[in-house]
Design a protein around this motif. Structure first.
Motif, PDB file in Angstrom:
ATOM      1  N   ASP A 229      64.184 -12.115 -15.905  1.00 36.32           N
ATOM      2  CA  ASP A 229      63.201 -10.861 -16.314  1.00 36.32           C
ATOM      3  C   ASP A 229      62.298 -11.446 -17.310  1.00 36.32           C
ATOM      4  OD1 ASP A 229      64.577  -9.005 -14.651  1.00 36.32           O
ATOM      5  OD2 ASP A 229      65.695  -8.165 -16.285  1.00 36.32           O
ATOM      6  N   ILE A 230      62.537 -12.677 -17.863  1.00 37.10           N
ATOM      7  CA  ILE A 230      61.481 -13.079 -18.845  1.00 37.10           C
ATOM      8  C   ILE A 230      60.016 -13.644 -18.292  1.00 37.10           C
ATOM      9  CG2 ILE A 230      60.958 -15.398 -20.069  1.00 37.10           C
ATOM     10  CD1 ILE A 230      63.930 -15.313 -20.753  1.00 37.10           C
ATOM     11  N   SER A 231      59.192 -12.795 -18.693  1.00 40.24           N
ATOM     12  CA  SER A 231      57.820 -13.050 -17.932  1.00 40.24           C
ATOM     13  C   SER A 231      56.685 -13.202 -18.865  1.00 40.24           C
ATOM     14  CB  SER A 231      57.650 -11.681 -17.126  1.00 40.24           C
ATOM     15  OG  SER A 231      56.380 -11.400 -16.756  1.00 40.24           O
TER      16      SER A 231
ATOM     17  N   GLN B  19      66.644 -15.853 -23.526  1.00 39.23           N
ATOM     18  CA  GLN B  19      66.229 -14.446 -23.810  1.00 39.23           C
ATOM     19  C   GLN B  19      64.798 -14.642 -24.598  1.00 39.23           C
ATOM     20  OE1 GLN B  19      68.588 -12.580 -27.323  1.00 39.23           O
ATOM     21  NE2 GLN B  19      67.951 -10.691 -26.119  1.00 39.23           N
TER      22      GLN B  19
ATOM     23  N   GLU C 185      54.330 -10.253 -18.431  1.00 39.66           N
ATOM     24  CA  GLU C 185      54.787  -9.025 -19.234  1.00 39.66           C
ATOM     25  C   GLU C 185      54.295  -8.899 -20.860  1.00 39.66           C
ATOM     26  OE1 GLU C 185      58.320  -5.833 -19.453  1.00 39.66           O
ATOM     27  OE2 GLU C 185      58.734  -8.021 -18.844  1.00 39.66           O
TER      28      GLU C 185
ATOM     29  N   ASP D  20      61.965  -7.299 -25.219  1.00 39.96           N
ATOM     30  CA  ASP D  20      63.323  -8.052 -25.011  1.00 39.96           C
ATOM     31  C   ASP D  20      63.729  -8.219 -23.593  1.00 39.96           C
ATOM     32  OD1 ASP D  20      65.953  -8.909 -25.131  1.00 39.96           O
ATOM     33  OD2 ASP D  20      66.841  -7.383 -26.035  1.00 39.96           O
ATOM     34  N   SER D  21      63.527  -9.461 -23.356  1.00 36.48           N
ATOM     35  CA  SER D  21      63.952  -9.531 -21.688  1.00 36.48           C
ATOM     36  C   SER D  21      64.910 -10.910 -21.702  1.00 36.48           C
ATOM     37  CB  SER D  21      62.571 -10.033 -20.921  1.00 36.48           C
ATOM     38  OG  SER D  21      61.857 -10.969 -21.551  1.00 36.48           O
ATOM     39  N   SER D  22      65.551 -11.111 -20.698  1.00 33.26           N
ATOM     40  CA  SER D  22      66.509 -12.040 -20.521  1.00 33.26           C
ATOM     41  C   SER D  22      66.523 -12.591 -18.994  1.00 33.26           C
ATOM     42  CB  SER D  22      67.925 -11.521 -20.768  1.00 33.26           C
ATOM     43  OG  SER D  22      68.928 -12.539 -20.864  1.00 33.26           O
TER      44      SER D  22
END
Length: 109
Positions: free
Chosen positions: A98-100, A81, A103, A93-95
């Protein structure tokens, strides 16, 4: 860039009270998906502005801090995360996949 290891619960309070941006990366040392996400993040992290602290949490060793992060920033615990904190509030908040970094950078700039 370099990780700042999260190993003391007091650091969460410091992040909460800081002005500007901070990134928290929560990593499970027992998960291959988490390892791939960490490597991908580190490959691109030079794009993140230099003055942005990058905090690293080994959540296997520090489950208490992981729970404190979820409570403090009102996010659901996931691993891996990445959280982008601005002026003490979690704004991204990404996990997993989707962690970029892109972004995160777009959000900062």
């Amino acid at each position: 860039m370099q990780w700042i290891n999260l190993s003391d619960p007091a650091q969460i309070n410091d992040i909460k009270n800081a002005t500007g941006y901070s990134v928290i990366f929560k990593h499970s040392t027992r998960c291959s998906i988490s390892l791939m996400a960490k490597r991908s993040f580190e490959y691109d992290w030079e794009a993140i502005p230099e003055n942005t602290p990058l905090y690293f949490l080994d959540l296997i060793s520090h489950r208490d801090i992981s729970a404190l992060i979820a409570e403090t920033f009102q996010v659901h615990h996931e691993s891996p995360q990445a959280l982008l904190i601005k002026d003490g509030e979690c704004i991204l908040d990404s996990s997993h996949s989707d962690i970029s970094v892109a972004e995160i950078v777009e959000t900062i700039i």
